[in-house]
Design a protein around this motif. Sequence first.
Motif, PDB file in Angstrom:
ATOM      1  N   HIS A   5       9.742   0.678  -5.738  1.00 15.78           N
ATOM      2  CA  HIS A   5       8.596   0.005  -5.139  1.00 15.78           C
ATOM      3  C   HIS A   5       7.943  -0.909  -6.188  1.00 15.78           C
ATOM      4  O   HIS A   5       7.460  -0.439  -7.218  1.00 15.78           O
ATOM      5  CB  HIS A   5       7.584   1.027  -4.629  1.00 15.78           C
ATOM      6  CG  HIS A   5       8.127   1.906  -3.542  1.00 15.78           C
ATOM      7  ND1 HIS A   5       8.238   1.497  -2.231  1.00 15.78           N
ATOM      8  CD2 HIS A   5       8.634   3.167  -3.590  1.00 15.78           C
ATOM      9  CE1 HIS A   5       8.769   2.462  -1.507  1.00 15.78           C
ATOM     10  NE2 HIS A   5       9.017   3.495  -2.302  1.00 15.78           N
ATOM     11  N   ASP A  37      11.769  -2.691  -3.052  1.00 17.98           N
ATOM     12  CA  ASP A  37      10.807  -2.926  -1.977  1.00 17.98           C
ATOM     13  C   ASP A  37       9.610  -3.635  -2.599  1.00 17.98           C
ATOM     14  O   ASP A  37       8.817  -3.028  -3.321  1.00 17.98           O
ATOM     15  CB  ASP A  37      10.385  -1.592  -1.347  1.00 17.98           C
ATOM     16  CG  ASP A  37       9.300  -1.781  -0.302  1.00 17.98           C
ATOM     17  OD1 ASP A  37       9.300  -2.839   0.370  1.00 17.98           O
ATOM     18  OD2 ASP A  37       8.437  -0.892  -0.164  1.00 17.98           O
ATOM     19  N   GLU A  39       6.124  -5.726  -2.578  1.00 19.47           N
ATOM     20  CA  GLU A  39       4.886  -5.949  -1.826  1.00 19.47           C
ATOM     21  C   GLU A  39       4.015  -6.942  -2.585  1.00 19.47           C
ATOM     22  O   GLU A  39       3.841  -6.832  -3.796  1.00 19.47           O
ATOM     23  CB  GLU A  39       4.127  -4.631  -1.633  1.00 19.47           C
ATOM     24  CG  GLU A  39       2.828  -4.778  -0.839  1.00 19.47           C
ATOM     25  CD  GLU A  39       2.087  -3.461  -0.685  1.00 19.47           C
ATOM     26  OE1 GLU A  39       0.957  -3.483  -0.164  1.00 19.47           O
ATOM     27  OE2 GLU A  39       2.640  -2.410  -1.102  1.00 19.47           O
ATOM     28  N   TRP A  68       2.840   1.971  -6.504  1.00 15.26           N
ATOM     29  CA  TRP A  68       4.021   1.202  -6.903  1.00 15.26           C
ATOM     30  C   TRP A  68       4.657   1.858  -8.130  1.00 15.26           C
ATOM     31  O   TRP A  68       3.991   2.485  -8.948  1.00 15.26           O
ATOM     32  CB  TRP A  68       3.646  -0.228  -7.256  1.00 15.26           C
ATOM     33  CG  TRP A  68       3.137  -1.048  -6.100  1.00 15.26           C
ATOM     34  CD1 TRP A  68       3.529  -0.981  -4.795  1.00 15.26           C
ATOM     35  CD2 TRP A  68       2.130  -2.063  -6.161  1.00 15.26           C
ATOM     36  NE1 TRP A  68       2.842  -1.899  -4.036  1.00 15.26           N
ATOM     37  CE2 TRP A  68       1.977  -2.574  -4.845  1.00 15.26           C
ATOM     38  CE3 TRP A  68       1.350  -2.605  -7.173  1.00 15.26           C
ATOM     39  CZ2 TRP A  68       1.078  -3.601  -4.535  1.00 15.26           C
ATOM     40  CZ3 TRP A  68       0.453  -3.623  -6.872  1.00 15.26           C
ATOM     41  CH2 TRP A  68       0.334  -4.110  -5.573  1.00 15.26           C
TER      42      TRP A  68
END
Length: 347
Positions: A5, A37, A39, A68
């Motif tokens: 993340h 992933d 963001e 994260w």
Amino acid sequence: MNLLHVGLVADPASPTQMAHRIKDLDPPKGERHGGWDVEVVSEPFTTGSEDVDTALVRLGDQAHQHEWDLVVGLTELPLRDDDGRYLLVEADPHQRTAVLSLPALGGLRMQARTRRAVRTLVGGMADPTSEEEHRILLPRFGGRWRLLAGMVLANRPWLLVPGLKSALVAALATGAIATINSTVWLLAGSLSSWRLLVATIASVALVVAWLVIDGKLWDHPDDDSAEARERSRLYNISTLVTLTAGVLICYAALYVVNLLWALFVLDPSVMGGYLNTSLGYDDIFVLAWFVASAATVGGGLGSGLESDEAIRAAAYSKREEERRNRLAHQRNSDRRQSGRGPAGRRR
């Protein structure tokens, strides 16, 4: 393999737009994680402080808040180390945080360069065995100019003209009237090429100076430190180069408009008969050159009709505009406080 993340925290405006363009990052070949992933969060994480360590702490807070695995910040802030060297990247490998200075990429092919830099950063922080540098310095020779070029392009000097609508209207009006003025024809015909060139340089310099003074665009050091003075010099040079490039674009546009207008409404033979001289279409090109100088000055004076906020918005990137507004507000607050006694009364 676990999913990694990744957070991209970007200053508002251009850095946020860039973050969204590169959010579809793929891990390098051989990456241990199953995928990334990514963001994107738009957050002014450099506001109120130009210290890179403070920025890293704020990024760490964002990573903890969003859960994260690691975070990279994108900013238009120039970064410097303790020795005064300019940085492209500063990272904290233990906290898995890093900040990337977008202007340090040079301003050209920004999306490709940013994507490559962020992929390298994320891959390096994700792999504990990686030997990637956690602090990337710009070259001692040429690094400052590369950063300056990035800052100027971030300011988007080509948007100066549409950003100053009143100035543009004043310049077009000045040019339209001057084109059909017989005295202007005589003046243009009497000037040599080097004098026309001097008129061009003088008109551009005059407008740039007027914009700096009228818009209060000159940056002053926050304190007497060498770092603050160097930072102000860098910002002021970028302002002057941005304004000069924008005014030159304005000058070229005015020349083309005036030339087309003159070719449409004027007949050199008719004007020559009126002035008792021989004129040809080559004289119209000289006329348009001279009129562009006069119209540029007229447009610069017309910029006085714009608010200071409009001039700053046209001359600066969003990050730089916010920074200067913050500093101006802080100075005004300091002046108000210095004018009051301990009880809050004016002395």
